[in-house]
Design a protein around this motif. Structure first.
Motif, PDB file in Angstrom:
ATOM      1  N   ILE A 137       0.847  -1.188   0.000  1.00 56.09           N
ATOM      2  CA  ILE A 137       0.000   0.000   0.000  1.00 56.09           C
ATOM      3  C   ILE A 137       0.884   1.240   0.000  1.00 56.09           C
ATOM      4  N   LEU A 138       0.636   2.137  -0.954  1.00 57.96           N
ATOM      5  CA  LEU A 138       1.412   3.350  -1.108  1.00 57.96           C
ATOM      6  C   LEU A 138       0.732   4.560  -0.474  1.00 57.96           C
ATOM      7  N   ASP A 151       7.842   9.856 -12.692  1.00 58.89           N
ATOM      8  CA  ASP A 151       9.155   9.210 -12.665  1.00 58.89           C
ATOM      9  C   ASP A 151       9.144   8.239 -11.492  1.00 58.89           C
ATOM     10  N   SER A 152      10.292   7.691 -11.130  1.00 62.06           N
ATOM     11  CA  SER A 152      10.341   6.640 -10.113  1.00 62.06           C
ATOM     12  C   SER A 152       9.971   7.125  -8.720  1.00 62.06           C
ATOM     13  N   GLN A 153      10.007   8.432  -8.481  1.00 62.22           N
ATOM     14  CA  GLN A 153       9.716   8.972  -7.159  1.00 62.22           C
ATOM     15  C   GLN A 153       8.394   9.723  -7.075  1.00 62.22           C
ATOM     16  N   ASN A 154       7.924  10.252  -8.182  1.00 55.70           N
ATOM     17  CA  ASN A 154       6.788  11.167  -8.169  1.00 55.70           C
ATOM     18  C   ASN A 154       5.594  10.604  -8.934  1.00 55.70           C
ATOM     19  N   ALA A 155       4.425  10.718  -8.311  1.00 54.41           N
ATOM     20  CA  ALA A 155       3.182  10.319  -8.963  1.00 54.41           C
ATOM     21  C   ALA A 155       2.149  11.415  -8.773  1.00 54.41           C
ATOM     22  N   PHE A 171       7.370  10.086  -3.216  1.00 49.03           N
ATOM     23  CA  PHE A 171       7.409   8.957  -2.298  1.00 49.03           C
ATOM     24  C   PHE A 171       8.748   8.840  -1.575  1.00 49.03           C
ATOM     25  N   LYS A 172       9.758   9.542  -2.030  1.00 48.24           N
ATOM     26  CA  LYS A 172      11.044   9.538  -1.335  1.00 48.24           C
ATOM     27  C   LYS A 172      11.023  10.506  -0.157  1.00 48.24           C
ATOM     28  N   LYS A 174       8.171  11.981   0.948  1.00 46.71           N
ATOM     29  CA  LYS A 174       6.831  11.923   1.549  1.00 46.71           C
ATOM     30  C   LYS A 174       6.090  13.256   1.433  1.00 46.71           C
ATOM     31  N   LYS A 175       6.518  14.114   0.538  1.00 53.87           N
ATOM     32  CA  LYS A 175       5.869  15.414   0.365  1.00 53.87           C
ATOM     33  C   LYS A 175       4.640  15.268  -0.509  1.00 53.87           C
ATOM     34  N   ASP A 176       3.535  15.842  -0.047  1.00 50.75           N
ATOM     35  CA  ASP A 176       2.271  15.846  -0.771  1.00 50.75           C
ATOM     36  C   ASP A 176       1.969  17.284  -1.170  1.00 50.75           C
ATOM     37  N   SER A 177       2.103  17.600  -2.466  1.00 51.25           N
ATOM     38  CA  SER A 177       1.854  18.952  -2.961  1.00 51.25           C
ATOM     39  C   SER A 177       0.485  18.993  -3.632  1.00 51.25           C
ATOM     40  N   ILE A 178      -0.438  19.788  -3.088  1.00 47.07           N
ATOM     41  CA  ILE A 178      -1.752  19.967  -3.702  1.00 47.07           C
ATOM     42  C   ILE A 178      -1.615  21.033  -4.781  1.00 47.07           C
ATOM     43  N   LEU A 179      -1.874  20.663  -6.029  1.00 45.59           N
ATOM     44  CA  LEU A 179      -1.568  21.527  -7.160  1.00 45.59           C
ATOM     45  C   LEU A 179      -2.743  22.380  -7.605  1.00 45.59           C
ATOM     46  N   THR A 180      -3.906  21.751  -7.795  1.00 45.13           N
ATOM     47  CA  THR A 180      -5.060  22.466  -8.320  1.00 45.13           C
ATOM     48  C   THR A 180      -6.285  21.568  -8.166  1.00 45.13           C
TER      49      THR A 180
END
Length: 293
Positions: A137-138, A151-155, A171-172, A174-180
């Motif tokens: 589980i991610l 890429d391998s780190q960002n979804a 995922f490296k 653990k930052k969650d950026s809310i874009l729009t």
């Protein structure tokens, strides 16, 4: 409002979102010809050919394999693969959950997907690509509708409920950026870039195809979307966009000041609704979801 109550509300929304009657659909595989000023699909083959919901096609980046989900008689979806070289179909998951949006991870070792549970939770998880039944589980603290890997780190993930916010997850770190927000379901990696395209509603009947670049993070406009219900689209390797308006397919060349032109379809499939689209990395195959009714 307490966090627990919020989760219950979101879970009920998510359950209703996916459990409303799924349309009866088939997945057709076409030969694809992409030229400078013309796109044609031909030789349609119905690779599912059964009554019920077969949907969300995704090509393996290297192999002659198309992944998709198929719903059983009680409404549970599992992941299947179709090898279009050998013409063989294989079931990859057989779980009490519901899997949606199968996607090969950048390392090609897993299939990431949305895992919907009976309590309405919708996690982002990944299964080993050979189809073992235990997922990693991610994301489990949000109700995830759709996702795509930059890429391998960002979804990029689309979080429910409305206004359907778009997040970029590292995922490296653990930052969650809310874009729009006000984003549609069509999330795709842009060929040759560490970027994800998405479609965003600007106002009534006006949607923009945009992309988010992961590092350094920025959002750029690409082109105005075709007028359609779901704005389903796919990229070709030479950066054309193919999009459905439900009754026809159109394409646009994003490398210049192009305009939308109709895709030529060689095959007797007219009169049915076209939705999700996928194109393989070689640019010679196109998968199209077509309504049965």
């Amino acid at each position: 409002m307490k966090k627990g109550l919020l989760l219950v509300i979101f879970s009920v929304f998510a359950l209703n979102y996916f459990l409303k009657a799924q349309p009866a659909t088939e997945i057709f595989l076409f030969d694809l010809s992409v030229k400078k000023n013309a796109v044609q699909i031909s030789n349609p083959v119905n690779i599912t050919n059964r009554r019920g919901y077969d949907n969300q096609p995704y090509f393996h980046p290297d192999k002659t394999i198309l992944y998709y989900v198929s719903e059983d008689s009680v409404g549970r979806t599992d992941i299947f693969q179709y090898n279009y070289l050998t013409k063989q179909t294989r079931r990859l998951t057989h779980t009490p959950e519901r899997e949606y949006s199968p996607t090969v991870t950048p390392d090609k070792r897993y299939i990431s997907c949305i895992i919907q549970r009976d309590n309405g939770a919708q996690d982002l998880g990944k299964y080993p690509i050979d189809g073992e039944a235990t997922p990693t589980i991610l994301i489990s603290d949000q109700v995830i509708g759709y996702h795509a890997w930059a890429d391998s780190q960002n979804a990029a993930v689309l979080a429910l409920p409305k206004p359907y916010s778009l997040h970029l997850i590292n995922f490296k770190t653990k930052k969650d950026s809310i874009l729009t927000d006000s984003v549609g379901r069509s999330l795709h990696k842009v060929p040759g870039e560490n970027a994800i395209s998405f479609v965003q509603q600007l106002k009534d009947n006006v949607w923009m195809i945009r992309k988010v670049v992961s590092e350094p993070m920025k959002i750029n406009d690409i082109t105005i979307s075709m007028l359609s219900k779901e704005h389903d689209m796919a990229w070709t390797p030479d950066l054309k966009i193919i999009m459905s308006n439900e009754s026809k397919l159109f394409f646009i060349n994003t490398k210049g000041k192009g305009e939308w032109k109709e895709v030529s379809i060689d095959g007797n499939i007219t009169g049915k609704s076209f939705t999700r689209i996928a194109v393989n990395n070689k640019g010679d195959k196109l998968a199209l979801v077509i309504s049965e009714d």
